[in-house]
Design a protein around this motif. Structure first.
Motif, short mmCIF file in Angstrom:
data_model
loop_
_atom_site.label_atom_id
_atom_site.label_comp_id
_atom_site.label_asym_id
_atom_site.label_seq_id
_atom_site.Cartn_x
_atom_site.Cartn_y
_atom_site.Cartn_z
N PRO A 10 0.84 -1.21 0.00
CA PRO A 10 0.00 0.00 0.00
C PRO A 10 0.87 1.25 0.00
CG PRO A 10 -0.72 -1.57 1.66
CD PRO A 10 0.59 -2.07 1.15
N VAL A 11 0.38 2.29 -0.65
CA VAL A 11 1.08 3.58 -0.72
C VAL A 11 0.26 4.61 0.05
CG1 VAL A 11 1.94 5.42 -2.22
CG2 VAL A 11 2.07 3.03 -2.97
N ILE A 12 0.91 5.32 0.98
CA ILE A 12 0.23 6.34 1.78
C ILE A 12 0.97 7.67 1.61
CG2 ILE A 12 -0.50 7.05 4.08
CD1 ILE A 12 -0.61 4.15 4.90
N ASN A 13 0.23 8.69 1.27
CA ASN A 13 0.80 10.03 1.11
C ASN A 13 0.95 10.67 2.49
OD1 ASN A 13 1.45 12.69 0.51
ND2 ASN A 13 0.10 12.77 -1.27
N MET A 14 2.18 10.96 2.89
CA MET A 14 2.45 11.53 4.21
C MET A 14 2.83 13.00 4.13
SD MET A 14 2.00 8.83 6.12
CE MET A 14 2.72 9.32 7.69
N GLU A 15 2.51 13.64 3.03
CA GLU A 15 2.92 15.04 2.83
C GLU A 15 1.83 16.00 3.30
OE1 GLU A 15 3.69 14.75 -1.44
OE2 GLU A 15 5.80 15.07 -1.00
N ASN A 16 2.27 17.18 3.78
CA ASN A 16 1.38 18.29 4.11
C ASN A 16 0.29 17.90 5.11
OD1 ASN A 16 2.78 19.92 2.17
ND2 ASN A 16 1.54 18.98 0.55
N LEU A 17 0.68 17.21 6.17
CA LEU A 17 -0.27 16.78 7.19
C LEU A 17 -0.01 17.54 8.49
CD1 LEU A 17 -0.16 12.93 6.56
CD2 LEU A 17 -1.98 14.51 5.88
N THR A 18 -1.08 18.04 9.11
CA THR A 18 -0.98 18.80 10.35
C THR A 18 -1.77 18.09 11.44
OG1 THR A 18 -0.80 20.88 9.11
CG2 THR A 18 -1.37 21.03 11.45
N PRO A 19 -1.14 17.80 12.60
CA PRO A 19 -1.87 17.14 13.69
C PRO A 19 -3.15 17.88 14.05
CG PRO A 19 0.48 17.22 14.18
CD PRO A 19 0.28 18.04 12.94
N GLY A 20 -4.22 17.11 14.30
CA GLY A 20 -5.48 17.70 14.69
C GLY A 20 -6.43 17.98 13.56
N THR A 21 -5.96 17.86 12.32
CA THR A 21 -6.82 18.11 11.16
C THR A 21 -7.49 16.81 10.72
OG1 THR A 21 -5.01 17.72 9.58
CG2 THR A 21 -5.32 19.97 10.40
N GLU A 22 -8.52 16.94 9.91
CA GLU A 22 -9.24 15.77 9.43
C GLU A 22 -8.34 14.88 8.58
OE1 GLU A 22 -13.27 14.61 6.85
OE2 GLU A 22 -12.71 16.72 7.19
N SER A 23 -7.51 15.50 7.74
CA SER A 23 -6.62 14.71 6.89
C SER A 23 -5.60 13.94 7.72
CB SER A 23 -5.90 15.62 5.88
OG SER A 23 -5.15 16.63 6.54
N TRP A 24 -5.11 14.56 8.81
CA TRP A 24 -4.19 13.86 9.71
C TRP A 24 -4.88 12.65 10.33
CZ3 TRP A 24 0.89 14.45 11.60
CH2 TRP A 24 1.19 13.72 12.77
N ASP A 25 -6.10 12.84 10.85
CA ASP A 25 -6.81 11.74 11.51
C ASP A 25 -7.11 10.61 10.54
OD1 ASP A 25 -6.78 13.18 13.86
OD2 ASP A 25 -8.79 13.99 13.61
N MET A 26 -7.53 10.95 9.32
CA MET A 26 -7.82 9.91 8.32
C MET A 26 -6.56 9.14 7.97
SD MET A 26 -10.45 11.94 5.77
CE MET A 26 -10.46 10.57 4.62
N THR A 27 -5.45 9.86 7.82
CA THR A 27 -4.18 9.19 7.50
C THR A 27 -3.71 8.34 8.67
OG1 THR A 27 -3.59 11.04 6.05
CG2 THR A 27 -1.81 9.55 6.69
N SER A 28 -3.92 8.80 9.90
CA SER A 28 -3.51 8.04 11.09
C SER A 28 -4.19 6.68 11.11
CB SER A 28 -3.87 8.81 12.36
OG SER A 28 -3.15 10.01 12.45
N HIS A 29 -5.49 6.66 10.86
CA HIS A 29 -6.22 5.39 10.86
C HIS A 29 -5.76 4.49 9.71
CE1 HIS A 29 -8.97 6.24 14.14
NE2 HIS A 29 -9.22 7.43 13.62
#
Length: 236
Positions: A10-29
């Motif tokens: 699997p490939v996961i984009n780890m760029e431009n992520l800020t803790p506490g944002t929706e994109s951070w939470d979605m990527t964390s899961h």
């Protein structure tokens, strides 16, 4: 007959992520689920341009081109942290480690050991690379802790984390040699992050009960993030 596609990590984009944002939470899961299912993933992470990559691997080549009597000066009480030379049962591999490379003084001390007159270019290049990889590693660990709901332990865990920058060289196999450079193994630290120089020599076993091995294809500006034995014990 239709061709069968080969499995890929699997490939996961780890760029431009800020803790506490929706994109951070979605990527964390997504990170947590992927590590649980596959044990590793390809992380797309900016900041490692092709020019920077060339500088890193040129510096590593310069290091391994040194005489053996110089390289063996890098010793350590910890297994595989110092220089590991090729030997009869593993002739294709050699490697060496730089401990705590996010501290510039440590990288410089290593360089001074290899080059008595110093090598500022090597020190700056490897220190910069170590910090880039360390930022990715910290991000993944923070995501994992938050996703499992144990984020209150992240800071104390972070204080206990040590870092080893391990550089490795694999020479091509001769006609009468196996092209297996290292034996099948798992890693001990919490996470391992890997990069390679256009070789595609890394293979991973996705399922423990499956004999299928996947050849890892590195994308531009990408690293492979692997959950290790300590990760499995502590969080799973």
């Amino acid at each position: 007959m239709a061709s069968v596609s080969q499995p890929r990590l699997p490939v996961i984009n780890m760029e431009n992520l800020t803790p506490g944002t929706e994109s951070w939470d979605m990527t964390s899961h997504k990170v947590r689920r992927t590590l649980e299912e596959y044990g590793c993933f390809v992380a797309v992470y900016g900041g490692f341009s092709q020019e920077a990559k060339k500088q890193v691997f040129d510096a590593i080549k310069t290091l391994f081109d040194l005489p053996l009597e110089t390289k063996i000066k890098n010793t350590s009480d910890k297994p595989f942290h110092g220089y590991v030379a090729p030997f009869p049962t593993r002739p294709l591999f050699e490697g060496t480690g730089i401990e705590y490379p996010t501290n510039y003084d440590n990288v410089q001390s290593f360089a001074n050991l290899m080059w008595p007159s110093g090598n500022e270019n090597f020190s700056k290049t490897m220190h910069s690379y170590a910090n880039l990889v360390s930022q990715l590693e910290n991000m993944v660990r923070k995501m994992v802790f938050e996703s499992y709901g144990v984020e209150k332990y992240y800071e104390s865990h972070n204080e206990s984390v040590t870092c080893l920058l391990k550089v490795m060289k694999y020479r091509p196999a001769k006609a009468d040699e196996s092209n297996l450079a290292t034996a099948i193994h798992t890693d001990k630290p919490f996470l391992t992050i890997l990069n390679q120089n256009q070789v595609d020599g890394l293979e991973v076993q996705i399922k423990e009960d499956d004999d299928e091995w996947v050849t890892v294809e590195f994308l531009p500006s990408s690293f492979v993030v692997m959950a290790t034995d300590t990760f499995m014990v502590n969080l799973l």
